[in-house]
Write a protein that holds these residues in place. Sequence first.
Motif, short mmCIF file in Angstrom:
data_model
loop_
_atom_site.label_atom_id
_atom_site.label_comp_id
_atom_site.label_asym_id
_atom_site.label_seq_id
_atom_site.Cartn_x
_atom_site.Cartn_y
_atom_site.Cartn_z
N ILE A 12 3.29 1.91 -5.94
CA ILE A 12 2.43 2.35 -7.05
C ILE A 12 0.97 2.34 -6.60
O ILE A 12 0.18 3.21 -6.95
CB ILE A 12 2.62 1.42 -8.27
CG1 ILE A 12 4.06 1.52 -8.79
CG2 ILE A 12 1.63 1.76 -9.38
CD1 ILE A 12 4.40 0.50 -9.86
N ARG A 43 -0.85 9.54 -8.63
CA ARG A 43 -1.82 8.64 -9.23
C ARG A 43 -2.66 9.38 -10.25
O ARG A 43 -2.95 10.58 -10.11
CB ARG A 43 -2.70 8.07 -8.11
CG ARG A 43 -3.24 6.72 -8.38
CD ARG A 43 -3.77 6.04 -7.13
NE ARG A 43 -4.67 6.86 -6.34
CZ ARG A 43 -4.44 7.20 -5.09
NH1 ARG A 43 -3.34 6.82 -4.48
NH2 ARG A 43 -5.32 7.91 -4.42
N ARG A 101 10.07 7.63 -12.57
CA ARG A 101 9.08 7.05 -11.67
C ARG A 101 7.91 7.99 -11.47
O ARG A 101 8.09 9.17 -11.17
CB ARG A 101 9.72 6.73 -10.31
CG ARG A 101 8.88 5.78 -9.49
CD ARG A 101 9.54 5.46 -8.18
NE ARG A 101 9.32 6.53 -7.20
CZ ARG A 101 9.71 6.47 -5.94
NH1 ARG A 101 10.37 5.43 -5.50
NH2 ARG A 101 9.47 7.46 -5.11
N THR A 126 6.69 -2.03 -6.04
CA THR A 126 5.41 -2.28 -6.72
C THR A 126 4.26 -1.80 -5.85
O THR A 126 3.30 -1.19 -6.34
CB THR A 126 5.24 -3.79 -6.99
OG1 THR A 126 6.35 -4.25 -7.77
CG2 THR A 126 3.95 -4.07 -7.74
#
Length: 277
Positions: free
Chosen positions: A257, A97, A93, A254
């Motif tokens: 992210i 960013r 994972r 989700t």
Amino acid sequence: MTITEKQVRKFTGYLTAGEKTAATIEKYRREALRFTDWLAGREVNKTLARAYKEELAEKRTPAGVNGAIAALNCLFAFLGLTDCKLRSVKIQRQIFRDETRELSQAEYRRLLSAAKGKQNERLLLVMETICSTGIRVSELKFFTVETVRRGRADVTNKGKTRTVFLPGRLQKVLLKYAKAQKITAGPVFITRGGRPLDRSNIWADMKRLCQAANVAESKVFPHNLRHLFARTYYDLEKDIVRLADILGHASVNTTRIYTMETGEVHRRQLEKMKLVV
């Protein structure tokens, strides 16, 4: 079993009947045809499926491989070839960013100024609409004159419907734009031919702003406006569950992210800890 193009066409019909999105149907169809071409008439079995997966791993990113596997596993299930199903590639994972793709608020405002300078009011309002509501670019079609008047739109995507509210300022400028364009009903954002704008129209127009706005092309694409909305909302509210509902995500994972920090932000946090004497 030998997979043929006829079977792929039936597979496409099966996906359509299952109400998959147009993008998913096209992606799965392409992956099925690529696999069929690779088989070159050979009967499919688990050994060949694994060999194809290994070749994909040499050419694509892990995420790309997993996308192909998802399509092929769906194909195998449709054909009754469950023994051929493949395991996804494990991906660690990502916790930071990519700074080269992060659009800042300052850069976003420069893009708006560039659109204004080029007298592209439609693009200016498209960007403001996506960024101030967090919608997907494919959901712009739900922003009609009628929904803008109400100040809220019921958006249906991926089998789910959610209500999207418009900020008062956005509602005002969209109604003014629609009136000036003589759009009295239906989608606010349309082409000269009267059809709703699609992703390619908007993507190309945004790329043309990069030089004037002094923003790297890697940061300029419609979905990045949705990410900017998510980060801005999360910075204000710190409520990831609520944000997931607003964005229409089925899983909070989700949404995580969208709210990841950059490595540079993390480094500054480490500096504040002052644990090195």
